[in-house]
Motif scaffolding. Structure first.
Motif, PDB file in Angstrom:
ATOM      1  N   ILE A  61      16.572  28.029  36.002  1.00 22.39           N
ATOM      2  CA  ILE A  61      15.550  27.357  35.188  1.00 22.39           C
ATOM      3  C   ILE A  61      14.249  27.259  35.975  1.00 22.39           C
ATOM      4  N   GLY A  62      13.192  27.821  35.383  1.00 21.99           N
ATOM      5  CA  GLY A  62      11.879  27.799  36.006  1.00 21.99           C
ATOM      6  C   GLY A  62      10.873  27.063  35.142  1.00 21.99           C
ATOM      7  N   PRO A  63       9.642  26.939  35.594  1.00 21.11           N
ATOM      8  CA  PRO A  63       8.601  26.217  34.858  1.00 21.11           C
ATOM      9  C   PRO A  63       8.405  26.739  33.433  1.00 21.11           C
ATOM     10  N   GLU A  64       8.578  28.042  33.250  1.00 21.91           N
ATOM     11  CA  GLU A  64       8.343  28.655  31.940  1.00 21.91           C
ATOM     12  C   GLU A  64       9.452  28.343  30.928  1.00 21.91           C
ATOM     13  N   ASP A  65      10.507  27.679  31.351  1.00 23.46           N
ATOM     14  CA  ASP A  65      11.643  27.408  30.466  1.00 23.46           C
ATOM     15  C   ASP A  65      11.577  26.071  29.739  1.00 23.46           C
ATOM     16  N   ALA A  66      10.598  25.245  30.020  1.00 25.47           N
ATOM     17  CA  ALA A  66      10.537  23.907  29.427  1.00 25.47           C
ATOM     18  C   ALA A  66      10.526  23.955  27.900  1.00 25.47           C
ATOM     19  N   ALA A  67       9.668  24.762  27.314  1.00 30.39           N
ATOM     20  CA  ALA A  67       9.563  24.813  25.852  1.00 30.39           C
ATOM     21  C   ALA A  67      10.859  25.310  25.220  1.00 30.39           C
ATOM     22  N   THR A  68      11.492  26.299  25.831  1.00 28.58           N
ATOM     23  CA  THR A  68      12.752  26.825  25.305  1.00 28.58           C
ATOM     24  C   THR A  68      13.846  25.767  25.351  1.00 28.58           C
ATOM     25  N   LEU A  69      13.897  25.000  26.424  1.00 32.75           N
ATOM     26  CA  LEU A  69      14.907  23.952  26.530  1.00 32.75           C
ATOM     27  C   LEU A  69      14.743  22.916  25.426  1.00 32.75           C
ATOM     28  N   LEU A  70      13.520  22.648  25.046  1.00 30.91           N
ATOM     29  CA  LEU A  70      13.274  21.674  23.989  1.00 30.91           C
ATOM     30  C   LEU A  70      13.786  22.160  22.631  1.00 30.91           C
ATOM     31  N   GLN A  71      13.898  23.464  22.462  1.00 31.22           N
ATOM     32  CA  GLN A  71      14.329  24.030  21.191  1.00 31.22           C
ATOM     33  C   GLN A  71      15.847  24.149  21.078  1.00 31.22           C
ATOM     34  N   THR A  72      16.576  23.907  22.155  1.00 25.92           N
ATOM     35  CA  THR A  72      18.030  24.029  22.159  1.00 25.92           C
ATOM     36  C   THR A  72      18.638  22.631  22.140  1.00 25.92           C
ATOM     37  N   LYS A  99       5.567  18.495  37.942  1.00 24.99           N
ATOM     38  CA  LYS A  99       4.941  17.514  37.045  1.00 24.99           C
ATOM     39  C   LYS A  99       4.680  18.110  35.671  1.00 24.99           C
ATOM     40  N   GLN A 100       4.203  19.349  35.618  1.00 27.23           N
ATOM     41  CA  GLN A 100       3.949  19.997  34.325  1.00 27.23           C
ATOM     42  C   GLN A 100       5.244  20.187  33.549  1.00 27.23           C
ATOM     43  N   PHE A 101       6.295  20.601  34.225  1.00 28.06           N
ATOM     44  CA  PHE A 101       7.603  20.787  33.601  1.00 28.06           C
ATOM     45  C   PHE A 101       8.095  19.472  33.007  1.00 28.06           C
ATOM     46  N   ILE A 102       8.017  18.415  33.790  1.00 30.62           N
ATOM     47  CA  ILE A 102       8.461  17.088  33.321  1.00 30.62           C
ATOM     48  C   ILE A 102       7.603  16.634  32.150  1.00 30.62           C
ATOM     49  N   ALA A 103       6.307  16.824  32.232  1.00 25.60           N
ATOM     50  CA  ALA A 103       5.412  16.422  31.134  1.00 25.60           C
ATOM     51  C   ALA A 103       5.766  17.161  29.848  1.00 25.60           C
ATOM     52  N   THR A 104       6.067  18.442  29.946  1.00 28.01           N
ATOM     53  CA  THR A 104       6.429  19.219  28.763  1.00 28.01           C
ATOM     54  C   THR A 104       7.744  18.744  28.183  1.00 28.01           C
ATOM     55  N   ILE A 105       8.725  18.512  29.035  1.00 33.00           N
ATOM     56  CA  ILE A 105      10.041  18.044  28.584  1.00 33.00           C
ATOM     57  C   ILE A 105       9.935  16.682  27.898  1.00 33.00           C
ATOM     58  N   HIS A 106       9.079  15.819  28.412  1.00 36.10           N
ATOM     59  CA  HIS A 106       8.961  14.471  27.864  1.00 36.10           C
ATOM     60  C   HIS A 106       8.093  14.364  26.616  1.00 36.10           C
ATOM     61  N   LYS A 107       7.590  15.480  26.117  1.00 35.88           N
ATOM     62  CA  LYS A 107       6.784  15.438  24.894  1.00 35.88           C
ATOM     63  C   LYS A 107       7.632  15.212  23.658  1.00 35.88           C
TER      64      LYS A 107
END
Length: 108
Positions: A61-72, A99-107
């Motif tokens: 899991i890398g920074p670019e995976d945050a949005a995909t994780l939110l969809q699953t 921080k960016q990853f966490i911010a995206t996940i917490h949206k």
């Protein structure tokens, strides 16, 4: 205790055997070694996870995976194991990426 499990369909089904022995499961990409491959596995395998043990998602899991994780939909997931894609050097995390990853996940 955290029990690491290779995320295969069979291992996910058998993960209930760890009830009472493990506080958390960590599902990771199957490898010949004990993790650390940096490769993804199909997170859809966990959408049908019905165990009573909360789990941590791992597996490249890398920074670019945050949005995909939110969809699953993974309701039993309580955490994400981030990897070297968040590092500026071996063992040194890039705090801006984290921080960016966490911010995206917490949206959510």
């Amino acid at each position: 205790m955290v029990r690491a499990i290779s995320a295969t369909e069979q291992a996910i089904k058998e993960s209930a055997l760890w009830w009472g022995c493990a506080d958390y499961l960590l599902f990771d990409t199957p490898t010949e070694d004990h993790g650390g491959s940096g490769r993804h596995f199909d997170h859809e395998l966990l959408t049908h996870y019905s165990g009573n043990i909360p789990f941590i998602l791992s597996g490249g899991i890398g920074p670019e995976d945050a949005a995909t994780l939110l969809q699953t939909p993974l309701p039993a997931m309580v955490g994400v194991d981030i990897n070297s894609r968040f590092e500026t050097a071996p063992g040194v995390k890039d705090t801006a990426k984290v921080k960016q990853f966490i911010a995206t996940i917490h949206k959510v």
